[in-house]
Design an enzyme around this catalytic site. Sequence first.
Site, PDB file in Angstrom:
ATOM      1  N   TYR A  52      35.088  33.934  55.230  1.00 16.70           N
ATOM      2  CA  TYR A  52      34.941  35.308  54.727  1.00 16.70           C
ATOM      3  C   TYR A  52      34.496  36.227  55.869  1.00 16.70           C
ATOM      4  O   TYR A  52      33.446  36.019  56.481  1.00 16.70           O
ATOM      5  CB  TYR A  52      33.959  35.379  53.546  1.00 16.70           C
ATOM      6  CG  TYR A  52      34.469  34.700  52.280  1.00 16.70           C
ATOM      7  CD1 TYR A  52      35.820  34.385  52.116  1.00 16.70           C
ATOM      8  CD2 TYR A  52      33.602  34.392  51.241  1.00 16.70           C
ATOM      9  CE1 TYR A  52      36.285  33.767  50.956  1.00 16.70           C
ATOM     10  CE2 TYR A  52      34.066  33.777  50.073  1.00 16.70           C
ATOM     11  CZ  TYR A  52      35.402  33.469  49.950  1.00 16.70           C
ATOM     12  OH  TYR A  52      35.858  32.858  48.793  1.00 16.70           O
ATOM     13  N   SER A 215      37.804  35.871  41.121  1.00 23.16           N
ATOM     14  CA  SER A 215      38.543  37.118  40.833  1.00 23.16           C
ATOM     15  C   SER A 215      38.647  37.380  39.330  1.00 23.16           C
ATOM     16  O   SER A 215      39.743  37.566  38.791  1.00 23.16           O
ATOM     17  CB  SER A 215      39.932  37.079  41.472  1.00 23.16           C
ATOM     18  OG  SER A 215      39.827  37.127  42.876  1.00 23.16           O
ATOM     19  N   PRO A 216      37.517  37.427  38.634  1.00 19.30           N
ATOM     20  CA  PRO A 216      37.561  37.584  37.169  1.00 19.30           C
ATOM     21  C   PRO A 216      38.026  38.955  36.682  1.00 19.30           C
ATOM     22  O   PRO A 216      38.204  39.145  35.485  1.00 19.30           O
ATOM     23  CB  PRO A 216      36.117  37.315  36.742  1.00 19.30           C
ATOM     24  CG  PRO A 216      35.297  37.618  37.945  1.00 19.30           C
ATOM     25  CD  PRO A 216      36.135  37.252  39.133  1.00 19.30           C
ATOM     26  N   GLU A 223      46.389  41.364  42.941  1.00 21.63           N
ATOM     27  CA  GLU A 223      47.239  42.547  42.733  1.00 21.63           C
ATOM     28  C   GLU A 223      46.426  43.778  42.348  1.00 21.63           C
ATOM     29  O   GLU A 223      46.951  44.878  42.271  1.00 21.63           O
ATOM     30  CB  GLU A 223      48.292  42.255  41.669  1.00 21.63           C
ATOM     31  CG  GLU A 223      49.481  41.495  42.244  1.00 21.63           C
ATOM     32  CD  GLU A 223      50.475  41.114  41.193  1.00 21.63           C
ATOM     33  OE1 GLU A 223      50.828  41.963  40.365  1.00 21.63           O
ATOM     34  OE2 GLU A 223      50.885  39.936  41.182  1.00 21.63           O
TER      35      GLU A 223
END
Length: 305
Positions: A52, A215-216, A223
């Site tokens: 990261y 990525s909830p 996207e």
Amino acid sequence: MKKLELGKSGLQVSEISLGCMRMDQLSVQEANRVIQNALDLNIDMFDHADIYGKGRSEEIFAEAIQMSPSVREQMVIQTKCGIRDGFFDFSKEHILSSVEGSLKRLKTDYIDILLLHRPDTLVEPEEVAAAFDELKQSGKVRHFGVSNHNPSQIELLKKNVKQDLIANQLQLSMMFTPMIDAGLNVNMEHDPAIVRDGGILDYSRLHDMTIQPWSPFQHGFFEGVFIDHEKFPQLNEKLQEFADRHQVTKSAIAIAWILRHPANMQPIVGTMNQERLTNIAKATEVTLSREEWYELYRVAGNKLP
Ligand SMILES: NC(=O)c1ccc[n+]([C@@H]2O[C@H](COP(=O)([O-])OP(=O)(O)OC[C@H]3O[C@@H](n4cnc5c(N)ncnc54)[C@H](OP(=O)(O)O)[C@@H]3O)[C@@H](O)[C@H]2O)c1
């Protein structure tokens, strides 16, 4: 903030974890405020990876919180290894050197949980086992897990790895639900019936592995965020209706939807906005009804058989 146990490790962590993938974009002062706010909300688990911000996210995290043994004790730090520039690498040598790098950047002498980030088809389970043994014995890593793995890949690792694999980080949001769709459409001839992950949802429940949805709030593969997105008016209307009903925000409802699943999941949220995180944290006080859960699943574009 409620707590959950990661796998059967005995390790109790906040139900929501803060993902630090984007922390490299903050100043030290901003990062300090974000971390401090999370701790004030009793979010005590932080998700990192060696890659990261090319290592900067781990570095700024430690700088911002002025890492010391007493600060370290207040938090649970998870990091990941195995993704390199253009390839995946689960070799013993790479796992060990990645952990050394993370320890240095995080200014700590131990990682609470180390995850293998994304499957390496050249994996040799003996190598992973040798690396994990060394890391466990030296005290540099306390617990182990995986990310983006299917059941047979986990079983392959377990052939040699002695430590429990307590967590599996996988993409899941209201608008990205392959792991749920397949189980609802068994033996049907349409797309949602396709098992894309080897049946990871039931496997995780059977083997007491905690799924950590990443990525909830995103639809598709990075996207964009579906909350307030003009492409999804009906979903947003329904989210607003439930948000008003439960007196929280739409983002909190999106997380409450994940927490309502009995698989004991721990969402990893990536916001670096304090107000948003404060609102999202309220998700742990909301229990959606079965009807509400399915209504959101349907309005997100899914059909039930
Ligand atoms: N294991 C893996 O392969 C993998 C892959 C990707 C991510 N992860 C982990 O999962 C964590 C979360 O991923 P993510 O950051 O993509 O997920 P996310 O929580 O779904 O998205 C957060 C992003 O959406 C923005 N956002 C805009 N409107 C929002 C709203 N209403 N509510 C919440 N966020 C909103 C946030 O911006 P603001 O900061 O401005 O709020 C932030 O940039 C990462 O930090 C990382 O730790 C793991």
